[in-house]
Design a protein around this motif. Structure first.
Motif, short mmCIF file in Angstrom:
data_model
loop_
_atom_site.label_atom_id
_atom_site.label_comp_id
_atom_site.label_asym_id
_atom_site.label_seq_id
_atom_site.Cartn_x
_atom_site.Cartn_y
_atom_site.Cartn_z
N UNK A 141 0.82 -1.22 0.00
CA UNK A 141 0.00 0.00 0.00
C UNK A 141 0.85 1.27 0.00
N UNK A 142 2.12 1.17 0.41
CA UNK A 142 2.98 2.36 0.48
C UNK A 142 3.90 2.48 -0.73
N UNK A 143 3.72 1.63 -1.72
CA UNK A 143 4.60 1.63 -2.90
C UNK A 143 4.64 2.99 -3.58
N UNK A 144 3.47 3.58 -3.85
CA UNK A 144 3.42 4.87 -4.54
C UNK A 144 4.04 5.99 -3.73
N UNK A 145 3.76 6.00 -2.43
CA UNK A 145 4.31 7.06 -1.56
C UNK A 145 5.83 7.01 -1.52
N UNK A 146 6.38 5.79 -1.35
CA UNK A 146 7.84 5.65 -1.25
C UNK A 146 8.49 6.07 -2.57
N UNK A 147 7.93 5.65 -3.68
CA UNK A 147 8.48 6.00 -5.00
C UNK A 147 8.50 7.51 -5.18
N UNK A 148 7.42 8.19 -4.74
CA UNK A 148 7.32 9.64 -4.89
C UNK A 148 8.36 10.35 -4.01
N UNK A 149 8.50 9.88 -2.76
CA UNK A 149 9.48 10.49 -1.83
C UNK A 149 10.89 10.38 -2.39
N UNK A 150 11.24 9.19 -2.92
CA UNK A 150 12.60 8.99 -3.42
C UNK A 150 12.83 9.69 -4.76
N UNK A 151 11.78 9.87 -5.54
CA UNK A 151 11.93 10.63 -6.80
C UNK A 151 12.31 12.08 -6.49
N UNK A 152 11.72 12.64 -5.42
CA UNK A 152 12.08 14.01 -5.01
C UNK A 152 13.53 14.08 -4.55
N UNK A 153 14.08 12.97 -4.08
CA UNK A 153 15.45 12.93 -3.60
C UNK A 153 16.41 12.40 -4.66
N UNK A 154 15.98 12.46 -5.94
CA UNK A 154 16.80 12.07 -7.10
C UNK A 154 17.15 10.59 -7.11
N UNK A 155 16.30 9.75 -6.51
CA UNK A 155 16.54 8.31 -6.54
C UNK A 155 15.93 7.69 -7.78
N UNK A 156 16.56 6.64 -8.29
CA UNK A 156 15.99 5.90 -9.43
C UNK A 156 15.87 4.42 -9.07
N UNK A 157 14.71 3.86 -9.39
CA UNK A 157 14.46 2.47 -9.05
C UNK A 157 15.19 1.55 -10.04
N UNK A 158 15.88 0.53 -9.49
CA UNK A 158 16.60 -0.41 -10.35
C UNK A 158 15.93 -1.78 -10.39
N UNK A 159 15.15 -2.10 -9.34
CA UNK A 159 14.51 -3.41 -9.31
C UNK A 159 13.35 -3.39 -8.32
N UNK A 160 12.31 -4.19 -8.61
CA UNK A 160 11.20 -4.34 -7.68
C UNK A 160 10.76 -5.80 -7.70
N UNK A 161 10.58 -6.37 -6.49
CA UNK A 161 10.19 -7.77 -6.37
C UNK A 161 9.00 -7.87 -5.44
N UNK A 162 7.98 -8.58 -5.87
CA UNK A 162 6.81 -8.81 -5.02
C UNK A 162 6.86 -10.26 -4.54
N UNK A 163 6.97 -10.43 -3.20
CA UNK A 163 7.08 -11.78 -2.64
C UNK A 163 5.73 -12.49 -2.56
N UNK A 164 4.65 -11.78 -2.90
CA UNK A 164 3.33 -12.39 -2.85
C UNK A 164 2.77 -12.51 -1.45
N UNK A 165 3.38 -11.78 -0.50
CA UNK A 165 2.92 -11.85 0.90
C UNK A 165 2.30 -10.52 1.34
N UNK A 166 2.04 -9.64 0.38
CA UNK A 166 1.55 -8.31 0.74
C UNK A 166 2.67 -7.31 0.92
N UNK A 167 3.93 -7.81 0.85
CA UNK A 167 5.10 -6.94 0.98
C UNK A 167 5.84 -6.89 -0.35
#
Length: 631
Positions: free
Chosen positions: A435-461
């Motif tokens: 549920x916090x995926x969008x918020x975290x991505x937005x916060x790090x985009x403001x801090x010049x972060x770029x995502x390199x990988x995303x994995x969903x374990x299928x456990x809600x995390x």
């Protein structure tokens, strides 16, 4: 040259990410080897001996212990009296990378501990890269297999992927993938080579399987029988009775108490010195011995100025070993004497520039990853380290020792490469609910972060990996915990240097700044708490330029927080209405450093931590702001 080996010794480092169970495992190994008496009281996590280590639940300093194991695995090697395992318990936080590198220079192999649920994290990558670069054999220990959310098979696959990513860095071949795997529950003191079901304990009652695989995988120390004495200084300690102690790994030759040896110093000079005391570790204690040989890890006294990385060698044939090198500092902060109006209020506090400088110089002796540079002021110094946490812990240690300091906002250490400014980058791994995926991505985009990988374990995390400028992570922790309501887990490790990423706005709110000296009143707090969040409580002493809260708007606001209610001789028709004061937000030292802007700093005393403006006078601040605007 003929190479000999000492099969009665193994030197091994236990390395892992934060909180994956290193220190707990070492405790259990000590107990099962009979290092403690049956009725002896030993604290849990006995290896974490420092107050800060116990409070924060992390290992800060690399420590060594010795286990004399005389079980079946030792008898099978032909040593029924036991085999000595010298164990280095290393920190799991990337900020203390210098400690990890020192620990690896003392050993012949590593036990890589990985949590059966969390899997390999950034510091796992960091320590494994160092071990593979040194071509050390690795034993993989999957710990906490009895966790309800354990996913043992997936974690083993992730570790294999990590090995394949890193093996080319150190010029390794596919042979490094042929490592043994032990399944353990350090808390229960059990280990097995047989993989249990997720969430179950290993099918053994002790750690015999771990001891056996260490003897089989980690090579015995080798040495040249004809080579002269060579002993490498890897750490420093102090004794109330013996003065400075140097911890050494003996590589060749014999060293004896009372012996005259050659001290090969870092500047290339050689000096004759005497070994006045020779100590060897048994469990958690150091005991005097007469001599030590190749492979032994010892402590010696008698050389007050000895430094890490230097060598003790044969007097007639001195052969110095290479100096220890560590990763370069990425973060710096200015540390100077306390210049606030409340300086010197604490009885017995250490205030002078000479005392502060002496303490910083002492820290350099045992901390190879720290650098101290002069500034344009005689009472302040620039201190550079691997990360914000490492520098904050230095300041906290000094505070507890009675020092009063002014500490500046953490900054990054830049490099000039090909005529362009480059800044340090961090590899950031985040585990958080979906549920916090969008918020975290937005916060790090403001801090010049770029995502390199995303994995969903299928456990809600979900696990996200970013590359972020180091300065973008200053102050990130507090915002991250707020946005994820305390559920997210973030870890980072040094990634390298990249061109300057541009301006980063990390704090959008302003500060509430006291405009006069005095004592905080409840009446003033009631009127001001609508403007933002306050950091102080009634009766707190404040001064002009001290930050008393966070403004809800972007600009700073000078406020009178000492204002008192005026009394009149007119009797009120009804009793006064009581106003509710919201509890103030208490900031720790780390949070205070994160909160600071460029024109702010932190006042640190044994009794209090206060945030203040660098320029206390509000008129001077207004003039300099006006000049900056016009220019």
């Amino acid at each position: 040259m003929p190479q000999q080996s000492r099969s009665d010794i193994r030197n091994v480092a236990i390395v892992a990410h934060v909180d994956h169970g290193k220190t707990t495992l070492v405790d259990k190994m000590l107990w099962q080897a009979g290092a403690f008496g049956a009725h002896q009281h030993v604290d849990e996590r006995a290896m974490d001996s420092g107050d800060l280590e116990r409070e924060k639940g992390i290992t800060i300093l690399a420590k060594n212990t010795a286990v004399r194991y005389a079980g079946k695995a030792a008898a099978d090697l032909g040593h029924p009296d036991g085999v000595t395992i010298n164990i280095i318990d290393t920190p799991g936080h990337a900020d203390f990378g210098g400690e990890v590198e020192r620990g690896l220079s003392m050993v012949d192999g590593v036990v890589l501990l990985v949590d059966a649920s969390e899997g390999p994290l950034p510091q796992t990558r960091f320590v494994l890269r160092k071990a593979l670069a040194a071509h050390m054999p690795v034993v993989l220990c999957i710990n906490k297999v009895d966790r309800p959310d354990a996913r043992i098979g997936e974690v083993v696959d992730e570790v294999y992927e990590l090995f394949m990513d890193l093996m080319e860095d150190g010029g390794n071949t596919e042979e490094v993938l042929d490592f043994p795997i032990v399944y353990a529950s350090a808390k229960a003191g059990r280990a097995s080579m047989t993989r249990p079901a997720d969430g179950d304990l290993p099918d053994s009652e002790d750690l015999e399987a771990l001891f056996k695989v260490i003897f089989e995988t980690i090579p015995a120390p080798t040495y040249d029988d004809e080579a002269p004495l060579q002993a490498h200084v890897t750490n420093l300690d102090a004794s109330n009775f013996l003065g400075r102690l140097a911890l050494l790994r003996v590589h060749n030759g014999q060293i004896r108490k009372g012996q005259q040896v050659a001290w090969c110093r870092g500047d290339g000079t050689v000096k004759q010195v005497k070994i006045t005391e020779l100590l060897m570790t048994e469990a958690l204690e150091r005991k005097p011995v007469e001599s030590a040989g190749p492979g032994d890890i010892i402590a010696i006294a008698g050389i007050p100025d000895i430094m890490i990385g230097e060598t003790l060698a044969d007097l007639d044939d001195p052969r110095p070993l290479p100096l220890i090198t560590v990763d370069e500092p990425a973060i710096s902060m200015t540390i100077g004497i306390n210049t606030s109006p409340l300086a010197g209020r604490v009885r017995g506090a250490k205030l002078t520039a000479r005392l502060v400088k002496d303490r910083l110089d002492r820290e350099l002796i045992g901390n190879v990853s720290l650098r101290i540079l002069g500034t344009d002021r005689p009472d302040a110094w620039e201190v550079q380290g691997r990360g914000e946490l490492a520098l904050a812990i230095l300041v906290e240690q000094m505070r507890r020792e009675g020092y009063e300091l002014t500490v500046g906002k953490p900054q990054v250490v830049t490099k000039d490469i090909d005529g362009k400014v480059h800044e340090p980058m961090e590899h950031l791994t985040i585990d958080a609910p979906e549920e916090f995926l969008g918020t975290i991505t937005q916060v790090l985009a403001q801090r010049k972060g770029r995502m390199t990988q995303m994995t969903n374990h299928g456990t809600g995390w979900v696990r996200m990996e970013f590359v972020v400028p180091s300065r973008g992570l200053i102050g990130f922790r507090t915002e991250f915990l707020t946005e994820t309501r305390g559920t997210g887990i973030a870890n980072h490790v040094f990634h390298g240097y990249e061109p300057w990423a541009g301006t980063i706005t990390t704090r959008t709110s302003g500060s509430l700044v006291a405009d006069r000296m005095g004592v905080v009143t409840a009446y003033a707090m009631v009127n001001l708490q609508e403007r933002g969040t306050l950091f102080v409580e009634p009766t707190t002493e404040v001064y002009e330029g001290m930050i008393v809260g966070e403004n809800s708007r972007a600009d700073d606001m000078d406020v009178n927080i000492t204002k008192e209610k005026k009394l009149t001789n007119v009797r009120a028709s009804s009793a006064d209405n009581f106003e509710k004061i919201f509890p103030p937000r208490k900031l720790s030292l780390e949070q205070s450093l994160e909160f600071c802007r460029e024109d702010e700093c932190v006042e640190v005393t044994p009794e209090a931590v206060r945030i203040r403006k660098v320029e206390l006078d509000q008129n001077l601040r207004a003039r300099s702001a006006s000049r900056a605007k016009n220019s």
